[in-house]
Write a protein that holds these residues in place. Structure first.
Motif, short mmCIF file in Angstrom:
data_model
loop_
_atom_site.label_atom_id
_atom_site.label_comp_id
_atom_site.label_asym_id
_atom_site.label_seq_id
_atom_site.Cartn_x
_atom_site.Cartn_y
_atom_site.Cartn_z
N ILE A 115 17.96 -47.86 5.07
CA ILE A 115 17.64 -46.62 5.13
C ILE A 115 16.84 -46.24 3.93
N PRO A 116 15.76 -45.77 4.04
CA PRO A 116 14.80 -45.64 2.98
C PRO A 116 15.49 -44.65 1.88
N GLY A 117 14.98 -45.13 0.62
CA GLY A 117 15.38 -44.11 -0.51
C GLY A 117 14.55 -42.85 -0.55
N GLY A 118 14.78 -41.88 -1.33
CA GLY A 118 14.06 -40.73 -1.61
C GLY A 118 14.10 -39.75 -0.36
N LEU A 119 15.36 -39.80 0.43
CA LEU A 119 15.51 -38.79 1.44
C LEU A 119 16.72 -38.03 1.04
N PRO A 120 16.74 -36.69 1.51
CA PRO A 120 17.92 -35.82 1.12
C PRO A 120 19.25 -36.69 1.65
N SER A 121 20.35 -36.46 0.94
CA SER A 121 21.50 -37.20 1.01
C SER A 121 22.14 -36.88 2.54
N ASP A 122 22.08 -35.68 3.01
CA ASP A 122 22.76 -35.59 4.15
C ASP A 122 21.65 -36.20 5.50
N PHE A 123 20.57 -36.24 5.11
CA PHE A 123 19.51 -36.82 6.19
C PHE A 123 19.88 -38.29 6.15
N ALA A 124 19.78 -38.85 5.00
CA ALA A 124 20.11 -40.24 4.87
C ALA A 124 21.40 -40.77 5.62
N ALA A 125 22.52 -39.69 5.53
CA ALA A 125 23.72 -40.00 5.98
C ALA A 125 23.59 -39.94 7.48
N TYR A 126 22.82 -38.91 8.05
CA TYR A 126 22.64 -38.92 9.33
C TYR A 126 22.15 -40.31 10.07
N LEU A 127 20.80 -40.51 9.32
CA LEU A 127 20.37 -41.67 10.02
C LEU A 127 21.04 -43.02 9.96
N ALA A 128 21.98 -43.14 8.85
CA ALA A 128 22.79 -44.27 8.81
C ALA A 128 23.64 -44.38 10.05
N GLN A 129 24.20 -43.36 10.21
CA GLN A 129 25.26 -43.39 11.50
C GLN A 129 24.52 -43.18 12.81
N ALA A 130 23.43 -42.71 13.19
CA ALA A 130 22.67 -42.67 14.40
C ALA A 130 22.00 -43.86 14.65
N ASN A 131 21.44 -44.42 13.53
CA ASN A 131 20.54 -45.92 13.78
C ASN A 131 21.37 -46.96 14.14
N ARG A 132 22.09 -47.02 15.40
CA ARG A 132 22.85 -48.03 15.80
C ARG A 132 22.68 -48.24 17.43
N LEU A 133 23.01 -49.24 18.08
CA LEU A 133 23.07 -49.18 19.42
C LEU A 133 24.49 -49.13 19.96
N PRO A 134 24.48 -48.44 20.92
CA PRO A 134 25.65 -47.94 21.50
C PRO A 134 26.82 -49.21 21.89
N SER A 135 28.18 -48.85 21.79
CA SER A 135 28.89 -50.15 22.00
C SER A 135 28.65 -50.72 23.31
N TRP A 136 28.13 -50.08 24.14
CA TRP A 136 28.27 -50.79 25.82
C TRP A 136 26.69 -51.41 25.82
N ALA A 137 25.99 -51.34 24.73
CA ALA A 137 24.45 -52.14 25.08
C ALA A 137 24.73 -53.45 25.12
N ASP A 138 24.19 -54.14 26.01
CA ASP A 138 24.31 -55.35 26.41
C ASP A 138 22.93 -56.23 26.18
N GLN A 139 23.13 -57.05 25.19
CA GLN A 139 21.81 -57.68 24.63
C GLN A 139 21.09 -58.61 25.60
N ALA A 140 21.98 -59.41 26.56
CA ALA A 140 21.40 -60.25 27.56
C ALA A 140 20.57 -59.31 28.37
#
Ligand code: HEM
Length: 409
Positions: A91-116
């Motif tokens: 997550i890039p620097g220079g972001l407001p902390s609450d925005f950075a925290a949001y990105l950190a938790q949103a930026n992931r695949l759902p548990s049910w994503a199937d890479q195959a």
């Protein structure tokens, strides 16, 4: 809402391949959604308690973006996230902390994503890119202009004033989604989808402040989960049906992978899992409920369509504007063509209707007869692909940025 009569909606649905001509599809309910649980949509028979997707926006991103806009943080965010591109970039620097925290938790695949399945979808996108370019670009792209809520939002938001730039950003989404390894750590789609989710949250705060949008829209907050599902049907469900209608070889594993890719994409855009269709049959049923009945022209949509078709006219597609109009009519029906005032070219119409199916058969090795028009279609597709990839001279895609205002007027 500008509803069509049920009969017209059905006719149009059949023309768009969105209503099965065979057995009736069961009313869609979210019992068949990706998560398999949760409230019903409120539109299906036997709908139960719980808000339908038309009453769901984005609890995680919306209040945050309202704060970011009102606090004047957007220009800094746009600068800071320019270099945030790959799924595994920190997550890039220079972001407001609450925005950075949001990105950190949103930026992931759902548990049910199937890479195959996602890998198979990427391979499918590569194998079928010809038809996907055509159908997303001229089918879904122009269909978006007869989805009144979408057309009005797009027209009155800041991006509506520069359709070339906006189309390029939308292509970025399509390109990153279709890329090999899009969902892998080194891919870019998870980031692109998250940026888009944030842009949508910003639009929910900004558009209600526009005097123009307020005057024309029949809603108080744009881009509900239901609206996002409608757009998904104009993209994924529509393309899926057209591939079947055109008899493109499309085995069950490809169909499943293509759906899975879209399910993950819609999840990343913030639609709750319980409202994401679990099978193509459910997607079709939902599409029949929420997409075909609302298709209709609007002043904004007609202008957007003209603008989008004008963009394609800027590059040499090797075909005339009459051919382009007729191809749009061919993939979206004469009803839609008439709504958008697409001038008729009957010679081109006859050509498209006879030569395109022959072109497909030949390309797929299902007929040894090469149509005389092969090179024309081939050049047409290549030019569209170029436009879609937007790789022009810069060699890069157009970065997605958060707007700070609306279209001035
Ligand atoms: C922005 C994709 C649904 C309205 C964007 C952007 C992308 C995108 C990539 C960022 C690029 C840009 O700024 O133009 C999608 C996808 C959707 C979806 C993949 C669903 C599958 C919707 C819906 C609406 C909508 C349902 C409205 C009803 C907008 C608006 C913008 C936007 C107004 C902002 C344009 C601006 O900067 O002014 N969308 N979108 N989108 N989208 Fe969506």
């Amino acid at each position: 809402m500008e509803n069509l009569s049920r009969r017209r909606a059905l006719t149009l649905g059949v023309a768009l391949g969105l209503v099965g001509a065979a057995a009736p599809v069961p009313a869609w309910a979210s019992a068949g959604s990706a998560a398999g649980t949760g409230a019903l949509t409120g539109t299906g028979a036997g709908a139960a308690a719980g808000p339908g997707p038309e009453w769901i926006w984005d609890d995680a991103a919306d209040p945050l973006m309202a704060r970011m806009i009102d606090g004047g943080h957007v220009p800094a965010i746009n600068r800071a996230w320019e270099k945030w591109v790959n799924n595994n970039d920190p997550i890039p620097g220079g972001l407001p902390s609450d925005f950075a925290a949001y990105l950190a938790q949103a930026n992931r695949l759902p548990s049910w994503a199937d890479q195959a399945k996602l890998d198979r979808a990427a391979d499918f996108n590569r194998r079928r890119d010809t038809y996907l370019f055509m159908l997303y670009g001229l089918g879904s792209g122009i269909m978006s202009t007869v989805i009144p809520r979408e057309a009005k939002s797009v027209y009155w938001s800041a991006g509506g004033a520069d359709m070339q730039d906006r189309a390029a950003k939308t292509f970025t989404f399509g390109y990153d989604l279709s890329e090999l390894g899009a969902f892998k750590p080194t891919g870019q789609f998870v980031v692109t989808a998250n940026k888009t989710r944030v842009v949508h949250a910003a639009v929910r705060h900004l558009l209600p402040q526009s005097p123009h949008w307020k005057a024309v829209a029949d809603e108080s907050i744009p881009i509900s989960a239901a609206d996002i599902l409608v757009t998904f049907h104009s993209l994924g469900t529509y393309v899926h049906q057209k591939l079947i209608e055109w008899r493109i070889p499309y085995p069950a594993a490809d169909q499943e992978a293509f759906l899975h890719m879209w399910q993950v994409a819609i999840h990343l855009l913030g639609v709750p899992d319980e409202h994401i269709p679990k099978t193509w049959a459910e997607a079709l049923a939902q599409s029949r409920q929420v997409l075909t009945p609302i298709l209709s022209p609007s002043t904004e949509g007609v202008k957007l369509a003209e603008n989008l078709l004008g963009l394609t006219a800027q590059i040499d597609l090797g075909v005339t504007r009459g051919f382009l109009n007729e191809f749009v009519r061919y993939v979206l029906s004469d009803q839609v063509g008439d709504w958008l005032g697409l001038r008729r070219d009957y010679a081109a119409a006859a050509l498209v209707r006879t030569a395109w199916p022959t072109f497909i058969l030949f390309r797929e090795g299902l007929s040894p007869v090469m149509p005389r028009t092969f090179y024309m279609f081939d050049q047409f597709i290549r030019a569209l692909a170029m436009l879609f990839l937007n790789r022009g001279s810069s060699g890069t895609t157009t970065p997605i940025t958060i707007p700070t205002g609306n279209r001035p007027g």
